[in-house]
Design an enzyme around this catalytic site. Structure first.
Site, short mmCIF file in Angstrom:
data_model
loop_
_atom_site.label_atom_id
_atom_site.label_comp_id
_atom_site.label_asym_id
_atom_site.label_seq_id
_atom_site.Cartn_x
_atom_site.Cartn_y
_atom_site.Cartn_z
N PHE A 91 56.62 40.37 32.84
CA PHE A 91 57.54 40.44 31.70
C PHE A 91 57.77 41.90 31.27
O PHE A 91 56.84 42.70 31.26
CB PHE A 91 56.94 39.62 30.56
CG PHE A 91 57.78 39.53 29.33
CD1 PHE A 91 58.80 38.60 29.24
CD2 PHE A 91 57.56 40.37 28.24
CE1 PHE A 91 59.59 38.50 28.09
CE2 PHE A 91 58.34 40.28 27.10
CZ PHE A 91 59.35 39.34 27.03
N ASN A 199 52.40 37.70 22.14
CA ASN A 199 53.85 37.50 22.26
C ASN A 199 53.98 36.37 23.28
O ASN A 199 54.06 36.62 24.48
CB ASN A 199 54.53 38.78 22.75
CG ASN A 199 56.01 38.56 23.02
OD1 ASN A 199 56.60 37.58 22.56
ND2 ASN A 199 56.62 39.46 23.78
N PRO A 200 53.96 35.13 22.80
CA PRO A 200 53.89 33.99 23.73
C PRO A 200 55.25 33.66 24.34
O PRO A 200 56.28 34.12 23.85
CB PRO A 200 53.44 32.85 22.80
CG PRO A 200 54.01 33.22 21.47
CD PRO A 200 54.04 34.72 21.39
C1 LIG Z 1 56.48 36.82 26.70
S1 LIG Z 1 55.28 37.38 27.85
C2 LIG Z 1 54.52 38.65 26.87
C3 LIG Z 1 53.89 39.76 27.68
C4 LIG Z 1 53.42 40.95 26.85
N1 LIG Z 1 52.46 40.57 25.83
C5 LIG Z 1 54.61 41.66 26.20
O1 LIG Z 1 54.88 41.45 25.03
O2 LIG Z 1 55.26 42.45 26.91
C6 LIG Z 1 54.12 36.05 27.81
C7 LIG Z 1 52.91 36.23 28.73
O3 LIG Z 1 52.05 35.07 28.54
C8 LIG Z 1 51.48 34.73 29.79
N2 LIG Z 1 51.05 33.32 29.73
C9 LIG Z 1 51.84 32.22 29.77
N3 LIG Z 1 51.08 31.10 29.68
C10 LIG Z 1 49.79 31.51 29.57
C11 LIG Z 1 48.54 30.85 29.44
N4 LIG Z 1 48.46 29.51 29.42
N5 LIG Z 1 47.40 31.57 29.35
C12 LIG Z 1 47.46 32.93 29.37
N6 LIG Z 1 48.61 33.63 29.50
C13 LIG Z 1 49.77 32.94 29.59
C14 LIG Z 1 52.59 35.01 30.80
O4 LIG Z 1 52.07 35.17 32.10
C15 LIG Z 1 53.21 36.28 30.23
O5 LIG Z 1 52.66 37.43 30.79
#
Ligand SMILES: C[S@@+](CC[C@H](N)C(=O)[O-])C[C@H]1O[C@@H](n2cnc3c(N)ncnc32)[C@H](O)[C@@H]1O
Length: 295
Positions: A91, A199-200
């Site tokens: 991302f 940041n989900p």
């Molecule tokens: C919207 S991105 C945010 C990335 C970063 N924090 C940013 O703001 O640039 C959401 C992140 O959550 C991770 N993710 C999604 N589902 C997850 C889970 N069940 N457990 C851990 N990480 C997860 C994804 O792989 C992704 O990297």
């Protein structure tokens, strides 16, 4: 061919492909490729460019014309004044997420004693490493005794975050980075955290076809939060309740029009809403809430 001519040609190509800000885009790609500053393109317009570099430039322009985000082409993004590596499959951090970092710094600074901070879904590490960077270099924010753990279930994300930790020279035993699924992690960790940031993925699946072709190049698991966008946020709220220390903070980003439903979920889960922060466009963007009670 000289710099100015190549640039003109490249920017005309991107314009034809309807890429936004074609001239700026061509400048950034060319400067990156030639390892120059953008200003150098104007200082040395007559500089000759080798055939090999012209071919590479054309390849990058083609990818950009097909909708590949600029940040994947240059491999870089600036976030909180720091340069992070990004690549396909990871991302791309957005400027509005800097609000979340500031909100977290404010809360962490005000907490007494030792602080354990967890970032859920770290991607390239932008949020957690920006916090860690302030921890070490900004004396005005006394969070120097914090322990920071960054998790993500994606391996490319974890690898990129580790690379960024190295590049930013952040000491690895103060900031750990692990590949974990959040629910599984929350289920087995015996630890409690004073602050959880995230940041989900929160884009509703129904929005998929309204997204730009650039955004659609980013990993689906980073973007989409199920039919209403709240699938992961529900898990984040429930599991964070379990692993936050009493009085601890959950600080996370939300999408357009989600605030009301999220506030209701938080109240049901036993959180006290501290505030909702709007972004520059006036959209509710960051929720700050606190765990009630003594357990
Ligand atoms: C919207 S991105 C945010 C990335 C970063 N924090 C940013 O703001 O640039 C959401 C992140 O959550 C991770 N993710 C999604 N589902 C997850 C889970 N069940 N457990 C851990 N990480 C997860 C994804 O792989 C992704 O990297």
């Amino acid at each position: 061919m000289v710099l100015s001519a190549i640039l003109k040609e490249g920017s005309a190509y991107l314009k034809e492909k309807k890429v936004e800000e074609p001239r700026l885009c061509a400048e950034i790609i060319l400067a990156h490729l030639l390892n120059l500053r953008r200003i150098d393109l104007y200082l040395y317009p007559e500089k000759e460019v080798a055939e090999r570099e012209r071919v590479l430039f054309k390849r990058l322009l083609t990818r950009r014309g097909q909708g590949e985000p600029l940040q994947y082409l240059t491999g870089e993004v600036t976030f909180c004044g720091l340069i992070f590596r990004v690549r396909r499959g990871v991302f791309i951090p957005r400027p509005e997420t800097e609000l979340l970092v500031q909100a977290a710094v404010d809360k962490i600074s005000g907490l007494p004693g030792k602080k354990r901070i967890l970032e859920v879904g770290t991607g390239c590490g932008a949020i957690g490493l920006a916090l860690a960077n302030r921890q070490f270099y900004c004396l005005a924010t006394p969070i120097s005794d914090a322990e920071i753990l960054l998790i993500d279930k994606s391996l490319p994300a974890v690898r990129t975050a580790r690379e960024n930790r190295r590049r930013l020279r952040i000491i690895s035993n103060r900031v750990r980075i692990q590949q974990e699924d959040f629910s599984a992690f929350a289920g087995r960790t015996g630890k409690k955290f004073e602050v959880i940031v995230s940041n989900p993925p929160y884009v509703p699946l129904t929005e998929r076809r309204n997204l730009s072709k650039e955004v659609r190049r980013e990993p689906e698991k980073a973007l989409f939060g199920g039919p209403d966008g709240l699938n992961f946020i529900r898990i984040l709220i429930t599991e964070s309740r379990r692993i936050l220390a009493a009085g601890g903070y959950l600080i996370f980003e939300i999408g357009y029009g989600q605030a009301e439903r999220i506030i209701s979920l938080l109240e049901k889960a036993g959180f006290k809403l501290d505030k909702v922060i709007k972004d520059l466009a006036g959209i509710d963007r960051v929720v700050v809430c606190q765990k009630h009670g003594s357990a």
